[in-house]
Design a protein around this motif. Structure first.
Motif, mmCIF file in Angstrom:
data_model
loop_
_atom_site.group_PDB
_atom_site.id
_atom_site.type_symbol
_atom_site.label_atom_id
_atom_site.label_comp_id
_atom_site.label_asym_id
_atom_site.label_seq_id
_atom_site.Cartn_x
_atom_site.Cartn_y
_atom_site.Cartn_z
ATOM 1 N N HIS A 136 0.884 -1.160 0.000
ATOM 2 C CA HIS A 136 0.000 0.000 0.000
ATOM 3 C C HIS A 136 0.920 1.207 0.000
ATOM 4 N N VAL A 137 0.924 1.948 -1.097
ATOM 5 C CA VAL A 137 1.853 3.062 -1.262
ATOM 6 C C VAL A 137 1.066 4.365 -1.289
ATOM 7 N N ASN A 138 1.424 5.276 -0.390
ATOM 8 C CA ASN A 138 0.769 6.573 -0.341
ATOM 9 C C ASN A 138 1.668 7.508 0.446
ATOM 10 N N VAL A 139 2.086 8.589 -0.166
ATOM 11 C CA VAL A 139 3.019 9.502 0.496
ATOM 12 C C VAL A 139 2.330 10.443 1.476
ATOM 13 N N VAL A 140 0.997 10.451 1.480
ATOM 14 C CA VAL A 140 0.260 11.356 2.356
ATOM 15 C C VAL A 140 -0.206 10.662 3.632
ATOM 16 N N LEU A 141 -0.585 9.408 3.534
ATOM 17 C CA LEU A 141 -1.124 8.700 4.691
ATOM 18 C C LEU A 141 -0.050 8.444 5.741
ATOM 19 N N PRO A 142 -0.437 8.437 7.006
ATOM 20 C CA PRO A 142 0.529 8.122 8.069
ATOM 21 C C PRO A 142 0.848 6.631 8.076
ATOM 22 N N TYR A 143 1.969 6.308 8.707
ATOM 23 C CA TYR A 143 2.454 4.924 8.787
ATOM 24 C C TYR A 143 1.378 3.970 9.286
ATOM 25 N N ARG A 144 0.635 4.363 10.307
ATOM 26 C CA ARG A 144 -0.363 3.456 10.895
ATOM 27 C C ARG A 144 -1.413 3.033 9.880
ATOM 28 N N SER A 145 -1.659 3.856 8.859
ATOM 29 C CA SER A 145 -2.615 3.505 7.810
ATOM 30 C C SER A 145 -2.024 2.519 6.801
ATOM 31 N N LEU A 146 -0.726 2.503 6.682
ATOM 32 C CA LEU A 146 -0.048 1.649 5.709
ATOM 33 C C LEU A 146 0.465 0.351 6.328
ATOM 34 N N ARG A 147 0.569 0.335 7.626
ATOM 35 C CA ARG A 147 1.195 -0.780 8.338
ATOM 36 C C ARG A 147 0.496 -2.112 8.088
ATOM 37 N N GLY A 148 -0.821 -2.129 8.082
ATOM 38 C CA GLY A 148 -1.555 -3.385 7.936
ATOM 39 C C GLY A 148 -1.178 -4.149 6.683
ATOM 40 N N ALA A 149 -1.182 -3.471 5.553
ATOM 41 C CA ALA A 149 -0.849 -4.138 4.291
ATOM 42 C C ALA A 149 0.653 -4.369 4.156
#
Length: 186
Positions: free
Chosen positions: A149-162
């Motif tokens: 899950h790649v997104n330069v705006v979202l915080p780490y906690r939003s990307l951590r799951g994937a």
């Protein structure tokens, strides 16, 4: 004064790296890495896998991220360079994988070579039933984990799951099956 000297050193290192990158982009140069600002020891060299672990090319591959930029290209290469059956873990449908391949000029769908496994990296066992998980773990010889899950705006906690959880589940699948000598992250 120590902080100012550190900041000057960091600026000089960044400027040198930036100059190397500009030269490389212009086609006349190589990347010359500056001195590391933090000392660390390199990890010990890894031993090569046992010959029995790589005695034959994989017959069954799990590919994550087949609908993404990297994964779709990797799928094309795996189709060209192996005779393996490729299980593509996707959240969507087979049409999403077809569209990703078509975006790279691959209009033919190889009969019997691609299996779509509907699952979600963020869920335990990819959201698969225990029997599906066991079947997948039991027949996969190699894993190419290209999903993220790649997104330069979202915080780490939003990307951590994937990204973290998904990698953990891939490793758990390999451990469950006990057949894969290596996982190749991309």
């Amino acid at each position: 004064s120590g902080t100012r000297a550190s900041a000057r050193t960091l600026r000089a290192d960044v400027a040198a790296e930036w100059g190397s990158l500009r030269a490389l982009r212009a086609g006349n140069g190589t990347i010359a890495l500056g001195r590391p600002s933090v000392s660390h020891r390199a990890p010990p060299p890894r031993s090569p896998p046992a010959p029995s672990a790589i005695a034959h090319p994989p017959r069954s591959i799990l590919l994550t991220g087949a609908t993404g930029f990297l994964g779709s290209r990797l799928l094309g290469e795996l189709l060209d360079r192996t005779d393996a059956r490729i299980a593509c873990l996707v959240r969507g449908e087979a049409g999403d994988v077809r569209a990703a391949l078509a975006a790279h000029g691959r209009t033919r769908w190889p009969a019997g070579r691609i299996e779509i496994v509907r699952g979600d990296l963020e869920r335990s066992r990819f959201g698969l039933a225990a029997s599906e998980w066991a079947s997948l773990a039991g027949h996969v010889d190699a894993v190419y984990h290209a999903a993220a899950h790649v997104n330069v705006v979202l915080p780490y906690r939003s990307l951590r799951g994937a990204n973290v959880g998904g990698t953990r589940e891939v490793l758990r699948l390999v451990e469950t099956g006990g057949r894969c000598p290596a996982v190749e992250p991309f």
